[in-house]
Motif scaffolding. Structure first.
Motif, short mmCIF file in Angstrom:
data_model
loop_
_atom_site.label_atom_id
_atom_site.label_comp_id
_atom_site.label_asym_id
_atom_site.label_seq_id
_atom_site.Cartn_x
_atom_site.Cartn_y
_atom_site.Cartn_z
N ALA A 62 -25.23 61.83 6.07
CA ALA A 62 -24.16 62.63 6.01
C ALA A 62 -23.36 62.38 4.32
CB ALA A 62 -23.31 62.79 6.71
N MET A 63 -23.13 60.89 4.45
CA MET A 63 -22.39 60.44 3.15
C MET A 63 -23.19 60.63 1.74
SD MET A 63 -19.29 60.08 3.69
CE MET A 63 -19.20 61.39 5.00
N THR A 64 -24.52 60.16 1.84
CA THR A 64 -25.56 60.28 0.93
C THR A 64 -25.74 61.75 0.36
OG1 THR A 64 -26.72 58.57 1.74
CG2 THR A 64 -27.83 59.83 0.21
N LEU A 65 -25.84 62.67 1.32
CA LEU A 65 -25.79 64.03 0.78
C LEU A 65 -24.63 64.57 0.19
CD1 LEU A 65 -27.70 65.63 4.04
CD2 LEU A 65 -28.49 65.32 1.78
N LEU A 66 -23.46 64.27 0.86
CA LEU A 66 -22.07 64.42 0.02
C LEU A 66 -22.15 63.95 -1.37
CD1 LEU A 66 -19.14 65.41 0.25
CD2 LEU A 66 -18.47 63.02 1.13
N ALA A 67 -22.71 62.65 -1.45
CA ALA A 67 -22.56 61.98 -2.94
C ALA A 67 -23.73 63.05 -3.79
CB ALA A 67 -23.48 60.56 -2.64
N HIS A 79 -23.43 62.56 -7.76
CA HIS A 79 -24.09 61.36 -7.94
C HIS A 79 -25.57 61.67 -8.36
CE1 HIS A 79 -21.06 58.13 -6.94
NE2 HIS A 79 -20.87 58.80 -6.11
N ARG A 80 -26.07 60.79 -9.44
CA ARG A 80 -27.52 61.01 -9.79
C ARG A 80 -28.24 59.66 -9.77
NH1 ARG A 80 -26.06 65.12 -8.16
NH2 ARG A 80 -26.03 67.09 -9.06
N TRP A 87 -29.98 56.33 -9.53
CA TRP A 87 -29.47 54.99 -8.77
C TRP A 87 -28.50 54.93 -7.78
CZ3 TRP A 87 -25.36 52.35 -8.82
CH2 TRP A 87 -24.48 52.14 -9.86
N ALA A 88 -27.41 55.73 -8.43
CA ALA A 88 -26.26 55.94 -7.72
C ALA A 88 -26.32 56.56 -6.21
CB ALA A 88 -25.19 56.71 -8.35
N ILE A 89 -27.13 57.47 -5.96
CA ILE A 89 -27.33 58.04 -4.67
C ILE A 89 -28.03 56.92 -3.67
CG2 ILE A 89 -28.81 59.76 -3.41
CD1 ILE A 89 -28.79 61.47 -6.12
N LEU A 90 -28.95 56.06 -4.43
CA LEU A 90 -29.55 55.10 -3.42
C LEU A 90 -28.57 54.09 -3.20
CD1 LEU A 90 -31.85 53.68 -2.13
CD2 LEU A 90 -32.33 52.75 -4.43
N GLY A 91 -27.64 53.85 -4.15
CA GLY A 91 -26.22 52.88 -4.04
C GLY A 91 -25.39 53.21 -2.91
N VAL A 92 -25.18 54.47 -3.01
CA VAL A 92 -24.22 55.17 -1.91
C VAL A 92 -24.89 54.80 -0.51
CG1 VAL A 92 -23.06 57.06 -0.88
CG2 VAL A 92 -22.91 56.65 -3.24
N PHE A 93 -26.17 55.29 -0.41
CA PHE A 93 -26.95 54.92 0.84
C PHE A 93 -26.89 53.84 1.37
CE2 PHE A 93 -30.76 54.18 3.08
CZ PHE A 93 -30.94 55.15 4.07
N ALA A 94 -27.30 52.80 0.37
CA ALA A 94 -27.17 51.31 0.92
C ALA A 94 -25.84 50.91 1.15
CB ALA A 94 -27.72 50.40 -0.32
N ALA A 95 -24.94 51.10 0.60
CA ALA A 95 -23.49 50.61 0.66
C ALA A 95 -22.88 51.20 2.25
CB ALA A 95 -22.52 51.12 -0.19
N VAL A 96 -22.94 52.27 2.37
CA VAL A 96 -22.53 53.26 3.57
C VAL A 96 -23.75 52.62 4.82
CG1 VAL A 96 -22.28 55.47 4.91
CG2 VAL A 96 -21.67 55.05 2.39
N GLY A 97 -25.03 52.41 4.48
CA GLY A 97 -25.56 52.14 5.50
C GLY A 97 -25.25 50.68 6.03
N VAL A 119 -16.34 59.48 -3.79
CA VAL A 119 -15.70 60.30 -4.86
C VAL A 119 -15.41 59.26 -5.82
CG1 VAL A 119 -13.93 61.78 -5.71
CG2 VAL A 119 -14.94 61.96 -3.61
N VAL A 120 -14.83 57.89 -5.53
CA VAL A 120 -14.15 57.22 -6.48
C VAL A 120 -15.35 56.44 -7.29
CG1 VAL A 120 -12.98 54.81 -6.51
CG2 VAL A 120 -12.05 56.68 -5.10
N ALA A 121 -16.57 56.40 -6.61
CA ALA A 121 -17.60 55.56 -7.13
C ALA A 121 -18.23 56.40 -8.08
CB ALA A 121 -18.81 55.46 -6.04
N LEU A 122 -17.85 57.75 -8.40
CA LEU A 122 -18.39 58.54 -9.57
C LEU A 122 -18.04 57.88 -10.58
CD1 LEU A 122 -17.57 62.17 -8.12
CD2 LEU A 122 -19.93 61.25 -8.58
#
Length: 275
Positions: free
Chosen positions: A22-27, A32-33, A35-45, A145-148
């Motif tokens: 859910a958070m990755t899709l929100l990203a 986010h585009r 590597w950042a999408i993968l980064g959000v996925f990894a951090a939240v995961g 959002v702040v990670a943008l």
């Protein structure tokens, strides 16, 4: 069951995976585009893996006492030590995975991990058990959002909706296990309110999240938003009525709450650009 599969199962992959996706899709929706999408996925995961593994590590003795053969540690499929070390590694990875997004995003995702672990111990056993859910789920979309690029401030409505959704998820998630939890000494807020009180709390929190997601973003609500609000208003009373006719068996209300939670998650994901 293989050892690797047992370790994965000990992380509570279903709810953790749902939150991470859910958070990755929100990203993606937030802008986010690459590597950042993968980064959000990894951090939240990592936050979800940490809370799942630490939970099973802490609950190992209670799960054995309750005969929870569905739990890998209790069934002997994996050692408690292995799961505990996995949880420690995941917890330590959280701030490291946040670093590429800057200090503010790193602080937010680290706080998500801290609040999640505070639920595992000691708050799960207290009347404040809902607090980590409110805090962590409010901070998760804020992190996205702040990670943008440019580190924009998250809109208040998005943080509020995440917190309300997290609080509702806490009560909904505990509903099927109230008796087992109480038998092993877990006395969180849902256990103190009982099945009926927890159902009402879950419904009110999730309905509030729906309304915030529909009316919070700038501009008039979309047709999808109006439809979601109408469905939520109809589904919850139907679930409550079905539960009363079933003489207190909470299956219908639980299903109604899960439907509204799904509606909220979809609204959150498809809320459009949030900055």
């Amino acid at each position: 069951m293989s050892r690797a599969l047992a370790v994965i199962k000990s992380s509570h992959p279903e709810p953790g995976g749902a939150v991470t996706i859910a958070m990755t899709l929100l990203a993606v929706g937030a802008g986010h585009r690459g590597w950042a999408i993968l980064g959000v996925f990894a951090a939240v995961g990592a936050t979800q893996l940490a809370v799942g593994w630490v939970n099973d590590w802490l609950d190992a003795d209670r799960d054995r006492a309750a005969g929870r053969t569905d739990k890998p540690i209790a069934s002997g499929a994996v050692s408690r030590r292995t799961v505990g070390i996995s949880g420690l590694v995941a917890a330590l990875a959280v701030p490291l995975l946040g670093l590429p997004f800057g200090p503010y995003a790193t602080l937010l995702i680290t706080l998500v991990g801290v609040f999640a672990l505070l639920y595992d111990w000691p708050l799960k056993f207290t009347a404040f058990s809902v607090v980590p859910y409110l805090a962590a789920f409010g901070l998760l979309p804020a992190f996205v959002v702040v990670a943008l690029p440019g580190h924009p401030a998250p809109p208040a409505w998005l943080v509020a909706a995440g917190a309300l959704l997290g609080g509702g998820a806490h009560f909904a998630n505990v509903l099927p296990d109230l008796a087992d939890d109480a038998a092993t000494g877990v006395r969180g807020l849902p256990h103190r309110l009982g099945a009926a009180g927890s159902s009402i709390a879950a419904a009110l929190l999730l309905l509030s999240a729906t309304l915030v997601l529909v009316f919070g973003p700038p501009g008039p609500p979309s047709w999808a938003g109006w439809t979601a609000a109408a469905l939520s208003v109809v589904v919850l009373p139907l679930g409550w009525h079905a539960t009363r006719r079933a003489r207190g068996r909470g299956v219908a209300m639980f299903r109604a709450v899960i439907i509204v939670a799904l509606i909220d998650v979809l609204l959150l994901i498809f809320s459009g650009r949030v900055v």
